[in-house]
Write a protein that holds these residues in place. Structure first.
Motif, PDB file in Angstrom:
ATOM      1  N   PHE A 186      37.018  41.862  22.658  1.00 45.72           N
ATOM      2  CA  PHE A 186      35.758  42.502  23.021  1.00 45.72           C
ATOM      3  C   PHE A 186      34.834  41.362  23.425  1.00 45.72           C
ATOM      4  O   PHE A 186      34.737  40.364  22.713  1.00 45.72           O
ATOM      5  N   GLY A 187      34.205  41.473  24.585  1.00 50.41           N
ATOM      6  CA  GLY A 187      33.318  40.406  25.023  1.00 50.41           C
ATOM      7  C   GLY A 187      32.106  40.952  25.743  1.00 50.41           C
ATOM      8  O   GLY A 187      32.108  42.111  26.197  1.00 50.41           O
ATOM      9  N   VAL A 188      31.058  40.169  25.798  1.00 48.31           N
ATOM     10  CA  VAL A 188      29.890  40.549  26.590  1.00 48.31           C
ATOM     11  C   VAL A 188      29.490  39.386  27.480  1.00 48.31           C
ATOM     12  O   VAL A 188      29.744  38.220  27.154  1.00 48.31           O
ATOM     13  N   GLY A 247      38.174  36.956  29.599  1.00 47.52           N
ATOM     14  CA  GLY A 247      37.482  37.926  30.440  1.00 47.52           C
ATOM     15  C   GLY A 247      36.357  37.391  31.313  1.00 47.52           C
ATOM     16  O   GLY A 247      35.992  38.023  32.316  1.00 47.52           O
ATOM     17  N   THR A 248      35.796  36.231  30.950  1.00 48.56           N
ATOM     18  CA  THR A 248      34.587  35.764  31.632  1.00 48.56           C
ATOM     19  C   THR A 248      34.806  35.525  33.131  1.00 48.56           C
ATOM     20  O   THR A 248      33.996  35.952  33.959  1.00 48.56           O
ATOM     21  N   ALA A 249      35.908  34.845  33.468  1.00 44.07           N
ATOM     22  CA  ALA A 249      36.168  34.535  34.878  1.00 44.07           C
ATOM     23  C   ALA A 249      36.269  35.829  35.690  1.00 44.07           C
ATOM     24  O   ALA A 249      35.713  35.926  36.793  1.00 44.07           O
ATOM     25  N   SER A 250      36.944  36.832  35.137  1.00 49.13           N
ATOM     26  CA  SER A 250      37.092  38.103  35.861  1.00 49.13           C
ATOM     27  C   SER A 250      35.748  38.790  36.042  1.00 49.13           C
ATOM     28  O   SER A 250      35.458  39.339  37.117  1.00 49.13           O
ATOM     29  N   VAL A 251      34.933  38.788  34.990  1.00 52.13           N
ATOM     30  CA  VAL A 251      33.641  39.471  35.071  1.00 52.13           C
ATOM     31  C   VAL A 251      32.750  38.777  36.097  1.00 52.13           C
ATOM     32  O   VAL A 251      32.089  39.431  36.907  1.00 52.13           O
ATOM     33  N   VAL A 252      32.778  37.447  36.100  1.00 45.41           N
ATOM     34  CA  VAL A 252      31.961  36.714  37.065  1.00 45.41           C
ATOM     35  C   VAL A 252      32.501  36.943  38.487  1.00 45.41           C
ATOM     36  O   VAL A 252      31.743  37.137  39.431  1.00 45.41           O
ATOM     37  N   ARG A 253      33.823  36.963  38.631  1.00 45.27           N
ATOM     38  CA  ARG A 253      34.416  37.280  39.936  1.00 45.27           C
ATOM     39  C   ARG A 253      33.904  38.626  40.440  1.00 45.27           C
ATOM     40  O   ARG A 253      33.491  38.780  41.592  1.00 45.27           O
ATOM     41  N   SER A 254      33.867  39.594  39.546  1.00 50.88           N
ATOM     42  CA  SER A 254      33.423  40.934  39.912  1.00 50.88           C
ATOM     43  C   SER A 254      31.925  40.954  40.235  1.00 50.88           C
ATOM     44  O   SER A 254      31.486  41.619  41.183  1.00 50.88           O
ATOM     45  N   TYR A 255      31.150  40.204  39.471  1.00 49.25           N
ATOM     46  CA  TYR A 255      29.694  40.094  39.699  1.00 49.25           C
ATOM     47  C   TYR A 255      29.424  39.548  41.102  1.00 49.25           C
ATOM     48  O   TYR A 255      28.532  40.019  41.800  1.00 49.25           O
ATOM     49  N   VAL A 256      30.234  38.570  41.504  1.00 47.11           N
ATOM     50  CA  VAL A 256      30.060  37.982  42.835  1.00 47.11           C
ATOM     51  C   VAL A 256      30.594  38.940  43.903  1.00 47.11           C
ATOM     52  O   VAL A 256      29.924  39.246  44.898  1.00 47.11           O
ATOM     53  N   VAL A 291      22.232  41.113  34.499  1.00 48.66           N
ATOM     54  CA  VAL A 291      23.144  42.236  34.410  1.00 48.66           C
ATOM     55  C   VAL A 291      23.895  42.062  33.088  1.00 48.66           C
ATOM     56  O   VAL A 291      24.487  41.017  32.844  1.00 48.66           O
ATOM     57  N   LYS A 292      23.801  43.080  32.224  1.00 50.74           N
ATOM     58  CA  LYS A 292      24.377  42.954  30.876  1.00 50.74           C
ATOM     59  C   LYS A 292      25.653  43.800  30.786  1.00 50.74           C
ATOM     60  O   LYS A 292      25.590  45.025  30.904  1.00 50.74           O
ATOM     61  N   LEU A 293      26.771  43.124  30.612  1.00 56.71           N
ATOM     62  CA  LEU A 293      28.076  43.790  30.692  1.00 56.71           C
ATOM     63  C   LEU A 293      28.895  43.568  29.432  1.00 56.71           C
ATOM     64  O   LEU A 293      28.737  42.555  28.745  1.00 56.71           O
ATOM     65  N   TYR A 294      29.778  44.530  29.134  1.00 54.36           N
ATOM     66  CA  TYR A 294      30.752  44.293  28.058  1.00 54.36           C
ATOM     67  C   TYR A 294      32.113  44.849  28.433  1.00 54.36           C
ATOM     68  O   TYR A 294      32.227  45.671  29.341  1.00 54.36           O
ATOM     69  N   TYR A 295      33.130  44.338  27.755  1.00 53.54           N
ATOM     70  CA  TYR A 295      34.501  44.766  28.045  1.00 53.54           C
ATOM     71  C   TYR A 295      35.335  44.708  26.769  1.00 53.54           C
ATOM     72  O   TYR A 295      35.047  43.937  25.861  1.00 53.54           O
ATOM     73  N   THR A 296      36.352  45.536  26.724  1.00 56.14           N
ATOM     74  CA  THR A 296      37.341  45.476  25.646  1.00 56.14           C
ATOM     75  C   THR A 296      38.694  45.638  26.311  1.00 56.14           C
ATOM     76  O   THR A 296      38.885  46.590  27.058  1.00 56.14           O
ATOM     77  N   GLY A 297      39.613  44.723  26.044  1.00 55.33           N
ATOM     78  CA  GLY A 297      40.918  44.893  26.663  1.00 55.33           C
ATOM     79  C   GLY A 297      41.858  43.761  26.321  1.00 55.33           C
ATOM     80  O   GLY A 297      41.442  42.749  25.758  1.00 55.33           O
ATOM     81  N   PRO A 298      43.137  43.933  26.663  1.00 60.59           N
ATOM     82  CA  PRO A 298      44.146  42.941  26.318  1.00 60.59           C
ATOM     83  C   PRO A 298      44.025  41.659  27.136  1.00 60.59           C
ATOM     84  O   PRO A 298      43.708  41.705  28.322  1.00 60.59           O
TER      85      PRO A 298
END
Ligand code: HAM
Length: 427
Positions: free
Chosen positions: A129-131, A83-92, A104-111
């Motif tokens: 599950f990641g943050v 998930g990290t690459a996607s979250v950072v992509r979205s942050y940018v 910015v403090k984010l979390y996600y749960t998903g396949p």
């Protein structure tokens, strides 16, 4: 032709299991709210390039484990392996770096999807599950992120946990260590597997992670990163440890902990289960700091840290520690209709109960009263409401409280209220 089965490395969460998932998800949502991490949902597939650049071209994940395909528009897409690459992509992409409150403090749960050899605790589709806390290089946030991971396990009921910690240092420290590794392995590199030979110049740290050459004598004597940390990196690591001490979180430092993704620097950690019978894979969660990733993906300097854990391994650990979670959701009322005329009334009573927040069910297979009674028992209904000819006539239903065997006549219009009252007396 045989029946079609779920693909290798995937599985179904059947109803008797899903209550556990829901409880874990509740725990996660509650804790993230307490820690003030907000949920982010990103697509399940991304441009393949994101993972090549983000996770790293030389990692096992990118080289061997990605589900990559061409779509009908001839784009190369990949089911996200993490998930990290996607979250950072979205942050940018959404310029979250511009928000006044950093990190910015984010979390996600998903396949997530990885083409790995399936075994207990290792699936091809698994739920992470990641943050990610992006936009701060305060060692206190490293400690906070680790504390949150530990809290998820503790709140779920796990006790046998071990936190393993290391520092991978900054770029300068890593380059010095990389040089030392190359000098260490280069003279005997022909004795290593093809993968390791490729890794030597590109990413010699990966050699230490190799499953094939694990037993090679040069592995044990390889230069340790700990000896190459520059002053700043060593000081940062000390502060992270100080904060963990302050929080009363114990850890062991393992200089061999390198993690399998390229974006890490400074803090790296894993949480292991020490529960007996856990099998070969004991890592429950992994994470670390990635100070260059946002820049690598086109954003301004924004240091980040995060972790991810799979729910599957959490559930496995709970099983090993014999912790039971996710008890069946209780059924408040089961409505039994004795004939066709009563069934109409039953349908509207069930609806009325539900509208008043009372869980209710009834028979939909035209079974005899006795069979319906058995159903109510199996479903552990707290109240059974019986409607037949005489009840229709009197306008009152027979309400039986299963635990006490206590039985009462209650007017149809007052059923919801009466059950609510009894429920609140018990609770
Ligand atoms: P990772 O170590 O590749 O890190 O995976 C994190 C966790 O995902 C593992 O500890 C494990 O619980 C779970 N996991 C990984 N592969 C599988 C699998 N095949 N089957 C079941 N569970 C699995 C990352 O993914 C990083 N993105 C973590 C991170 C977030 N670092 C910074 N932020």
């Amino acid at each position: 032709m045989g029946n079609i089965q779920a693909p290798r490395g995937t599985y179904d969460v059947l109803p008797q299991e899903s209550a556990k998932w829901q409880e874990v998800e509740r725990t996660i949502n509650e804790l993230c709210n307490l820690y003030q991490y907000k949920e982010i949902r990103t697509p399940v597939f991304e441009h393949t390039e994101l993972f090549q650049r983000g996770v790293g071209d030389t990692t096992d994940i990118v080289q061997k484990e990605m589900y990559t395909f061409q779509d009908r528009g001839d784009r190369s897409l990949t089911l996200r392996p993490e998930g990290t690459a996607s979250v950072v992509r979205s942050y940018v992409e959404h310029k979250l770096f511009g928000q006044p409150d950093q990190p910015v403090k984010l979390y996600y749960t998903g396949p997530m999807f990885r083409y790995e050899r399936p075994q207990a605790g290792r699936m091809r589709q698994f739920v992470q599950f990641g943050v990610e806390a992006i936009g701060s290089k305060d060692p206190a946030i490293d400690a906070e992120v680790i504390a949150l991971a530990m809290d998820v396990y503790k709140s779920s009921g796990l006790k046998s946990l071990r936190l393993v910690l290391n520092s991978l240092g900054d770029t300068e420290s890593r380059l010095a260590h990389k040089q030392a590794l190359i000098e260490h392995f280069a003279p005997s590199i022909e004795e290593f597997c093809g993968d390791c030979q490729n890794r030597l110049e590109k990413n010699p740290l990966r050699i230490l992670d190799c499953k094939v050459d694990r037993e090679h004598p040069l592995m044990a004597t390889a230069p340790s990163l700990a000896d190459y940390l520059n002053e700043e990196s060593a000081a940062y690591f000390t502060q992270v440890k100080d904060y963990l001490d302050e929080l009363g979180i114990s850890y062991v430092v393992d200089p061999n902990l390198v993690r399998g993704l390229d974006y890490y620097n400074h803090t790296a950690f894993e949480i292991m289960s020490e529960a007996e019978g856990f099998g070969a894979i004991t890592t429950l969660a992994g994470g670390g700091r990635y100070n260059g990733l946002v820049e690598d993906l086109g954003g301004p300097e924004s240091p980040g840290i995060g972790f991810a854990m799979s729910i599957e391994r959490l559930l496995l650990a709970l099983e090993m520690e014999k912790v039971e979670i996710g008890q069946d959701q209780s059924l408040d009322a089961y409505v039994i209709a004795m004939d066709a005329a009563s069934k109409k009334k039953a349908v509207s009573i069930v609806r009325d109960l539900r509208a008043n927040g009372i869980s209710a069910d009834m028979d939909f297979t035209d079974r005899k009263m006795k069979a319906q009674m058995k159903s109510a028992d199996r479903k552990k209904a707290r109240f059974v409401i019986v409607i037949g000819e005489s009840e229709l006539e009197s306008g009152k239903a027979a309400v039986k409280e299963m635990a006490t065997r206590d039985q009462q006549e209650v007017p149809f219009g007052e059923l919801a209220e009466s059950i609510q009252k009894k429920k609140s007396l018990e609770e």
